[in-house]
Structures are given as C-alpha cells and as structure tokens.
Motif scaffolding. Structure first.
Motif, PDB file in Angstrom:
ATOM      1  N   GLU A  99     -31.973-115.151  29.845  1.00  0.00           N
ATOM      2  CA  GLU A  99     -32.334-114.017  30.689  1.00  0.00           C
ATOM      3  C   GLU A  99     -32.238-114.343  32.181  1.00  0.00           C
ATOM      4  O   GLU A  99     -31.874-113.484  32.989  1.00  0.00           O
ATOM      5  N   ASP A 100     -32.571-115.588  32.560  1.00  0.00           N
ATOM      6  CA  ASP A 100     -32.515-115.978  33.982  1.00  0.00           C
ATOM      7  C   ASP A 100     -31.094-115.993  34.530  1.00  0.00           C
ATOM      8  O   ASP A 100     -30.895-116.000  35.740  1.00  0.00           O
ATOM      9  N   PHE A 101     -30.104-116.009  33.640  1.00  0.00           N
ATOM     10  CA  PHE A 101     -28.713-116.082  34.072  1.00  0.00           C
ATOM     11  C   PHE A 101     -28.051-114.716  34.218  1.00  0.00           C
ATOM     12  O   PHE A 101     -26.971-114.605  34.797  1.00  0.00           O
ATOM     13  N   VAL A 102     -28.660-113.686  33.674  1.00  0.00           N
ATOM     14  CA  VAL A 102     -28.061-112.354  33.686  1.00  0.00           C
ATOM     15  C   VAL A 102     -28.311-111.688  35.036  1.00  0.00           C
ATOM     16  O   VAL A 102     -29.434-111.651  35.527  1.00  0.00           O
ATOM     17  N   GLY A 103     -27.223-111.185  35.653  1.00  0.00           N
ATOM     18  CA  GLY A 103     -27.339-110.493  36.937  1.00  0.00           C
ATOM     19  C   GLY A 103     -26.282-110.970  37.918  1.00  0.00           C
ATOM     20  O   GLY A 103     -25.294-111.606  37.542  1.00  0.00           O
ATOM     21  N   GLN A 104     -26.519-110.678  39.196  1.00  0.00           N
ATOM     22  CA  GLN A 104     -25.538-111.019  40.229  1.00  0.00           C
ATOM     23  C   GLN A 104     -25.778-112.430  40.765  1.00  0.00           C
ATOM     24  O   GLN A 104     -26.865-112.766  41.224  1.00  0.00           O
ATOM     25  N   TRP A 105     -24.740-113.227  40.712  1.00  0.00           N
ATOM     26  CA  TRP A 105     -24.739-114.601  41.185  1.00  0.00           C
ATOM     27  C   TRP A 105     -24.008-114.677  42.522  1.00  0.00           C
ATOM     28  O   TRP A 105     -23.273-113.770  42.894  1.00  0.00           O
TER      29      TRP A 105
ATOM     30  N   LYS B  39     -32.020-116.102  43.104  1.00  0.00           N
ATOM     31  CA  LYS B  39     -31.759-116.800  44.368  1.00  0.00           C
ATOM     32  C   LYS B  39     -31.995-118.316  44.301  1.00  0.00           C
ATOM     33  O   LYS B  39     -31.846-119.006  45.289  1.00  0.00           O
ATOM     34  N   LYS B  40     -32.367-118.831  43.137  1.00  0.00           N
ATOM     35  CA  LYS B  40     -32.570-120.275  42.983  1.00  0.00           C
ATOM     36  C   LYS B  40     -31.225-120.962  42.826  1.00  0.00           C
ATOM     37  O   LYS B  40     -30.290-120.411  42.254  1.00  0.00           O
ATOM     38  N   ARG B  41     -31.150-122.192  43.332  1.00  0.00           N
ATOM     39  CA  ARG B  41     -29.935-122.982  43.159  1.00  0.00           C
ATOM     40  C   ARG B  41     -29.826-123.438  41.713  1.00  0.00           C
ATOM     41  O   ARG B  41     -30.743-124.043  41.187  1.00  0.00           O
TER      42      ARG B  41
ATOM     43  N   GLY C  34     -19.997-127.179  46.773  1.00  0.00           N
ATOM     44  CA  GLY C  34     -20.133-125.853  46.166  1.00  0.00           C
ATOM     45  C   GLY C  34     -21.539-125.674  45.627  1.00  0.00           C
ATOM     46  O   GLY C  34     -22.036-126.526  44.897  1.00  0.00           O
ATOM     47  N   THR C  35     -22.184-124.584  46.000  1.00  0.00           N
ATOM     48  CA  THR C  35     -23.547-124.306  45.551  1.00  0.00           C
ATOM     49  C   THR C  35     -23.571-122.985  44.805  1.00  0.00           C
ATOM     50  O   THR C  35     -23.177-121.954  45.357  1.00  0.00           O
ATOM     51  N   TRP C  36     -24.024-123.019  43.561  1.00  0.00           N
ATOM     52  CA  TRP C  36     -24.123-121.836  42.705  1.00  0.00           C
ATOM     53  C   TRP C  36     -25.560-121.333  42.745  1.00  0.00           C
ATOM     54  O   TRP C  36     -26.489-122.087  42.470  1.00  0.00           O
ATOM     55  N   PHE C  37     -25.753-120.059  43.076  1.00  0.00           N
ATOM     56  CA  PHE C  37     -27.081-119.456  43.153  1.00  0.00           C
ATOM     57  C   PHE C  37     -27.252-118.427  42.042  1.00  0.00           C
ATOM     58  O   PHE C  37     -26.425-117.525  41.891  1.00  0.00           O
ATOM     59  N   ARG C  38     -28.355-118.539  41.301  1.00  0.00           N
ATOM     60  CA  ARG C  38     -28.679-117.612  40.216  1.00  0.00           C
ATOM     61  C   ARG C  38     -29.108-116.257  40.782  1.00  0.00           C
ATOM     62  O   ARG C  38     -29.349-116.127  41.979  1.00  0.00           O
TER      63      ARG C  38
END
Length: 160
Positions: free
Chosen positions: A134-140, A86-88, A79-83
């Motif tokens: 702030e880097d975590f807010v948005g569409q993942w 677009k960074k992993r 499983g790969t989670w992308f911020r």
C-alpha cells in the motif's frame, strides 16, 4: 544557403519524439544538459525507448537519462527515488564516464513486498494485489543529479 531538417518516422511515440527534439536542441547549446524519461521495457537489461508514466507494482522501473555537453572524464550520478508519502525509498550512486559527446545512463527501481507483509490470503482470495504494498501505490518522484552540472526530475504513478 543550406537547409537542414530532421526526418522522423510517423510511427514514433509522441513522448519519444519530444525527448528526441529536446535533446537535439540541448545538444546544440554545448552546455551540460540532461533529460530523463521512465520506462519498464528492456531487452537484455538495457532499457527501451518508449516513455511511460504508469507502472505496475511488480515491474522494474528504469529512469533513463540522456546527456550531452559534459566534459570528457568521470562523473557522479546520484538518483533518489521518493515514495508517494515523500519518504526516500532508495538512493543510487553511480560513476559514469563521458566521452565529451552525448551519452545515456540509467538507474532502476524494483519494488518488493516488505518482510512480514505477505498476506497471500488477502491477495489471492480477496483479489487485492496491492496487499502489503500500500505504501508504494500512488505518485512517485525521482531526482537525478549528474555531478554539479545537471539535475533532472521525473514523476510517475505506481498501481497494483
């Protein structure tokens, strides 16, 4: 001629109903299949069944994968989670065992403020709960590979 039907209570959420019907159709095909939904609800560490699309930055986010048609034996989940940028953010590797029937596996993501970004004054006095995150807010996006047999993707939004 026999007629079969699936009786579903009206109280089921639309997302769960869709997942259930899709899973039934996929299971009938016999080929390895998987579907994914996201939720923050859990009881004793086991994720709930109500799909969600938006999460608070403090919630644990479960990616739940229902699968069917996998041969009996051990399989590998990646499983790969992308911020949002677009960074992993995280890669999870997990072995699971299939009995040859349907099953469920899950992975989760828990976000924490990066070291050195804890600006408590800004968070509490200025009312900015996203301060330092702030880097975590948005569409993942999450991508889950189940061996070479299936890949499923999910998208969700994190807000603070």
């Amino acid at each position: 001629m026999k007629t079969r039907c699936l009786v579903v209570p009206r109280s089921l959420p639309a997302g769960l109903l869709f997942s259930l019907l899709l899973f039934v159709v996929q299971y009938a095909s016999g080929a390895p299949q998987a579907i994914l939904f996201l939720t923050s609800q859990s009881e004793n560490g086991i994720p709930g069944v109500i799909p969600e699309e938006e999460f608070d930055c403090a919630q644990k986010i479960f990616a739940v994968i229902d699968f069917s048609g996998f041969p009996t034996g051990r399989h590998r989940l990646v499983g790969t989670w992308f911020r949002p940028d677009k960074k992993r953010e995280q890669v999870v590797r997990y072995s699971f065992y299939s009995t040859g029937k349907s099953g469920r596996v899950w992975v989760w993501l828990q976000l924490f403020r990066p070291a050195g970004t804890d600006r408590a004054l800004e968070r509490f006095l200025l009312g900015n709960p996203a301060s330092g995150m702030e880097d975590f807010v948005g569409q993942w996006r999450i991508q889950v590979r189940l061996g070479s047999a299936a890949t499923v993707n999910g998208r969700f939004v994190v807000s603070c």
